[in-house]
Motif scaffolding. Structure first.
Motif, PDB file in Angstrom:
ATOM      1  N   PRO A   1      -8.194   5.719  -4.924  1.00 49.53           N
ATOM      2  CA  PRO A   1      -7.787   5.314  -3.578  1.00 49.53           C
ATOM      3  C   PRO A   1      -8.751   4.286  -3.011  1.00 49.53           C
ATOM      4  O   PRO A   1      -9.906   4.275  -3.416  1.00 49.53           O
ATOM      5  CB  PRO A   1      -7.837   6.626  -2.781  1.00 49.53           C
ATOM      6  CG  PRO A   1      -8.564   7.621  -3.615  1.00 49.53           C
ATOM      7  CD  PRO A   1      -8.666   7.092  -5.002  1.00 49.53           C
ATOM      8  N   PRO A   2      -8.355   3.438  -2.093  1.00 48.23           N
ATOM      9  CA  PRO A   2      -7.007   3.344  -1.538  1.00 48.23           C
ATOM     10  C   PRO A   2      -6.025   2.724  -2.537  1.00 48.23           C
ATOM     11  O   PRO A   2      -6.385   1.787  -3.249  1.00 48.23           O
ATOM     12  CB  PRO A   2      -7.197   2.437  -0.310  1.00 48.23           C
ATOM     13  CG  PRO A   2      -8.394   1.591  -0.634  1.00 48.23           C
ATOM     14  CD  PRO A   2      -9.280   2.462  -1.485  1.00 48.23           C
TER      15      PRO A   2
ATOM     16  N   ARG B   1      -0.191   5.142   1.441  1.00 45.58           N
ATOM     17  CA  ARG B   1      -1.273   5.927   2.052  1.00 45.58           C
ATOM     18  C   ARG B   1      -0.712   7.216   2.623  1.00 45.58           C
ATOM     19  O   ARG B   1       0.501   7.357   2.770  1.00 45.58           O
ATOM     20  CB  ARG B   1      -1.976   5.109   3.144  1.00 45.58           C
ATOM     21  CG  ARG B   1      -1.056   4.638   4.269  1.00 45.58           C
ATOM     22  CD  ARG B   1      -1.875   4.020   5.407  1.00 45.58           C
ATOM     23  NE  ARG B   1      -1.035   3.521   6.483  1.00 45.58           N
ATOM     24  CZ  ARG B   1      -0.494   4.263   7.441  1.00 45.58           C
ATOM     25  NH1 ARG B   1      -0.677   5.578   7.449  1.00 45.58           N
ATOM     26  NH2 ARG B   1       0.258   3.715   8.377  1.00 45.58           N
TER      27      ARG B   1
ATOM     28  N   TYR C   1       0.820  -1.220   0.000  1.00 44.83           N
ATOM     29  CA  TYR C   1       0.000   0.000   0.000  1.00 44.83           C
ATOM     30  C   TYR C   1       0.848   1.262   0.000  1.00 44.83           C
ATOM     31  O   TYR C   1       2.002   1.264   0.428  1.00 44.83           O
ATOM     32  CB  TYR C   1      -0.931   0.011   1.225  1.00 44.83           C
ATOM     33  CG  TYR C   1      -0.203  -0.250   2.528  1.00 44.83           C
ATOM     34  CD1 TYR C   1      -0.144  -1.535   3.047  1.00 44.83           C
ATOM     35  CD2 TYR C   1       0.446   0.783   3.208  1.00 44.83           C
ATOM     36  CE1 TYR C   1       0.542  -1.794   4.222  1.00 44.83           C
ATOM     37  CE2 TYR C   1       1.127   0.536   4.390  1.00 44.83           C
ATOM     38  CZ  TYR C   1       1.169  -0.753   4.888  1.00 44.83           C
ATOM     39  OH  TYR C   1       1.871  -1.004   6.057  1.00 44.83           O
TER      40      TYR C   1
ATOM     41  N   ASP D   1      -6.527  11.347   2.640  1.00 44.07           N
ATOM     42  CA  ASP D   1      -6.832  10.852   1.298  1.00 44.07           C
ATOM     43  C   ASP D   1      -5.796  11.356   0.305  1.00 44.07           C
ATOM     44  O   ASP D   1      -5.583  12.569   0.178  1.00 44.07           O
ATOM     45  CB  ASP D   1      -8.239  11.345   0.916  1.00 44.07           C
ATOM     46  CG  ASP D   1      -8.675  10.859  -0.453  1.00 44.07           C
ATOM     47  OD1 ASP D   1      -8.070   9.901  -0.966  1.00 44.07           O
ATOM     48  OD2 ASP D   1      -9.637  11.442  -0.983  1.00 44.07           O
TER      49      ASP D   1
END
Ligand code: SLL
Length: 147
Positions: free
Chosen positions: A71-72, A39, A37, A45
């Motif tokens: 997203p994510p 983030r 991921y 966001d």
């Protein structure tokens, strides 16, 4: 020297992976479930900045180029081995035309001898970084201020 009106925009991010060993459900080629991921560092966001993330997996996976268009920005898979994942971030056009490459070594197995394989305790490896835009456009500044 820096003109007083010069601004840069810095986006704090975290990227990495979480991996769960499948224990009794593990098979030879699918011993772990994992997610890689990117983030926001405090979960903000990233959609206003990042348009697309492309995760380049090891060639042993089907369709190893995985595109995430909203997203994510994360990808989940199952597998058995560790390898380097290239993550290419594409930004919205008013943010930056040039894509950014990140590299993450997928980690499935606990590092130290004391922590044994467990289905309850996942392996997590993540890194903090900042994406710095030294010369943001007016449109990007407006977008960042509304953020
Ligand atoms: C190794 N250099 O030998 C690494 C390669 C590749 C892992 C690891 C594929 C899973 C699937 C998979 O996990 N590949 O077949 O869907 O350790």
């Amino acid at each position: 020297g820096k003109k007083p009106k010069d601004v840069e925009i810095s986006i704090p991010i975290v990227y990495g992976n979480i991996a769960f060993w499948l224990g009794k459900k593990a098979s030879e080629y699918h011993s772990h479930k994992w997610t890689v991921y990117v983030r926001g560092s405090t979960n903000e966001d990233l959609g206003p900045f990042i348009k697309r993330a492309v995760f380049q997996l090891h060639s042993s996976f089907n369709n190893p180029t995985r595109v995430v268009d909203s997203p994510p920005f994360e990808l989940s898979e199952s597998g058995w081995g560790e390898f380097e994942i290239a993550i290419t971030l594409h930004f919205h056009s008013e943010v930056c035309d040039k894509p950014l490459n990140l590299y993450h070594h997928l980690k499935l197995y606990p590092e130290d001898e004391n922590s044994s394989m467990s289905t309850k305790k996942p392996v997590v490896v993540e890194f903090y970084d900042e994406i710095v835009f030294p010369d943001p456009s007016e449109a990007f500044l407006a977008r960042a201020q509304g953020h």
